[in-house]
Design an enzyme around this catalytic site. Structure first.
Site, PDB file in Angstrom:
ATOM      1  N   SER A   1       0.829  -1.271  -0.060  1.00 47.93           N
ATOM      2  CA  SER A   1      -0.117   0.165  -0.061  1.00 47.93           C
ATOM      3  C   SER A   1       0.741   1.444  -0.020  1.00 47.93           C
ATOM      4  CB  SER A   1      -0.933   0.121   1.113  1.00 47.93           C
ATOM      5  OG  SER A   1      -2.033   0.978   1.311  1.00 47.93           O
TER       6      SER A   1
ATOM      7  N   ASP B   1     -10.087  -3.753  -5.461  1.00 46.47           N
ATOM      8  CA  ASP B   1      -9.647  -2.773  -4.787  1.00 46.47           C
ATOM      9  C   ASP B   1     -10.756  -1.626  -4.372  1.00 46.47           C
ATOM     10  OD1 ASP B   1      -8.451  -0.765  -2.869  1.00 46.47           O
ATOM     11  OD2 ASP B   1      -6.364  -1.458  -3.809  1.00 46.47           O
TER      12      ASP B   1
ATOM     13  N   HIS C   1      -8.263  -4.665  -1.257  1.00 44.65           N
ATOM     14  CA  HIS C   1      -7.159  -4.129  -0.910  1.00 44.65           C
ATOM     15  C   HIS C   1      -6.163  -4.823   0.092  1.00 44.65           C
ATOM     16  CE1 HIS C   1      -4.013  -0.925  -0.753  1.00 44.65           C
ATOM     17  NE2 HIS C   1      -4.247  -0.688   0.529  1.00 44.65           N
TER      18      HIS C   1
END
Length: 316
Positions: free
Chosen positions: A107, A229, A295
Site C-alpha cells: 500500500s 480494491d 486491498h
C-alpha cells in the site's frame, strides 16, 4: 590444512586454488502499509515465508518508530518527506544492505519506497515490488473499520481540510490526496506527491533529473493492482493511472459511476518522462501484475511467483 600463500611462493603457482566465494540471496527490505507496523504478526509471518523460499536471505522491515504502536501511528500522522529521510538514514546504517537490495512495499509503503529510490537510492534498490500502492495518489480517503479509532480520527481530519498547511505537514494520507476536481489546489498545497511525481510546472520548480535517473536505474518495477480494491480510489493508481477531472469525461459517461481513468501511458508524467518511468518501461523494466480480492488481500498464489522471480537472486 592450507599453508599461508606467502609461505610457499614457488608451490603456490602450481597448487594454490583460490577459495570460492559462496553466493547468497540479495537482501530484501519490506515497508508495511497503513494500519500495520514493521513487527506485526502479519509482517513477521510474511518475512518467514520468504525465508523458506530463499534460505539465508537477509530481510529488514522498515520502521519509523521501534515501538510497535508508535510505528503504526506513524502511518497516519507525520511528515512523509521527513519519514523517508529517516528511512534513508536507517537503510544506510545497515551493513548487510550496503551492496543493494530488493524491496517490497505494501500500500502506501510501496509509493514511499518509490520515493526513496528517486530521492536517495543509497544503498540502491534492484527490484521494487509495490502491492496496491497509490502512485498517482487517491481521490478519496480510505474507509476505516468501526473499531479503528486512530484511523477514524485521521480520516475525519484529512477530509475536513485536506489541503490546509497543517494537514499537508501532519496527516499522511493528505500528502498523497490528489483531487481530480481541484488540481490547482493540489499542485499548490502538496509537497510530497507533486514532488516525487515531478508534477509541478518547471517555472514553479524545475523537474528533478536525479529522480528520473534513479527510477530508470531499477532492474524491475513490479506494479501490483488489487482487482476488487475499494480502499485505493481509483485502484488503477497502483498502475500509475489516475482519475480524470470531470471536464475531461468522455461523452455519455456518468461522472459518479463511470470514472474516466487516464492510463499510465497517457499520463504527461509518462509521455514526457518526468520521473524516468517511460525510460524504465522501454527497457522492459515495468511489470504489471494483479491480485484477486480487496486491498491488501495478498494470497500466496499472488505474491509467491513474484517473490520467486524478483526477490532473492543469488549474488557473490
Amino acid at each position: 590444512m592450507k599453508l599461508p600463500l606467502f609461505a610457499v611462493p614457488l608451490l603456490s603457482a602450481l597448487y594454490y586454488t583460490p577459495e570460492t566465494t559462496q553466493s547468497s540471496p540479495r537482501p530484501l527490505v519490506l515497508w508495511h502499509g497503513l494500519g500495520d507496523s514493521y513487527s506485526s504478526p502479519g509482517m513477521t509471518q510474511f518475512a518467514s515465508l520468504i525465508e523458506d523460499i530463499h534460505p539465508g536471505i537477509f530481510i529488514h522491515s522498515i520502521y519509523i518508530d521501534e515501538v510497535q504502536d508508535n510505528d503504526r501511528k506513524a502511518g497516519f500522522y507525520g511528515n512523509v518527506n521527513a519519514q523517508i529521510e529517516l528511512v534513508s538514514d536507517q537503510l544506510r546504517g545497515i551493513p548487510e544492505l550496503a551492496g543493494g537490495f530488493d524491496a517490497i512495499g505494501f500500500s502506501q509503503g510501496g509509493q514511499f519506497l518509490r520515493a526513496y529510490v528517486e530521492q536517495y537510492n543509497d544503498p540502491p534498490v534492484n527490484n521494487l515490488i509495490t502491492f496496491g500502492a497509490q502512485h498517482m495518489g487517491i481521490s478519496d480517503i480510505p474507509i476505516c473499520s468501526a473499531w479503528d479509532l486512530l484511523c477514524q480520527v485521521a480520516r475525519r481530519a484529512t477530509k475536513s481540510a485536506v489541503y490546509s498547511t497543517w494537514a499537508q505537514e501532519n496527516l499522511v494520507q493528505a500528502q498523497y490526496f490528489r483531487d481530480p476536481n481541484n488540481l490547482p489546489a493540489y499542485l499548490s498545497a502538496n509537497h510530497f506527491l507533486t514532488v516525487i511525481n515531478n508534477e509541478l510546472p518547471p517555472d514553479v520548480q524545475p523537474r528533478n533529473q536525479t529522480y528520473a535517473h534513479n527510477l530508470a536505474s531499477l532492474n524491475s518495477l513490479v506494479l501490483v493492482m488489487f482487482l476488487q480494491d475499494k480502499t485505493v480510489v481509483p485502484k488503477e493508481s497502483s498502475w500509475f493511472a489516475s482519475e480524470a477531472p470531470p471536464d475531461d469525461m468522455l461523452p455519455g459517461q456518468d461522472v459518479l459511476s463511470d470514472k474516466n481513468i487516464i492510463p499510465m501511458k497517457l499520463q504527461p508524467l509518462y509521455r514526457e518522462d518526468w520521473i524516468g518511468l517511460r525510460a524504465l518501461d522501454e527497457q522492459g523494466g515495468v511489470v504489471f501484475a494483479t491480485c484477486d480480492g480487496e486491498h491488501m488481500q495478498v494470497d500466496r498464489a499472488c505474491w509467491e511467483p513474484l517473490v520467486k522471480e524478483f526477490v532473492g537472486e543469488l549474488i557473490d
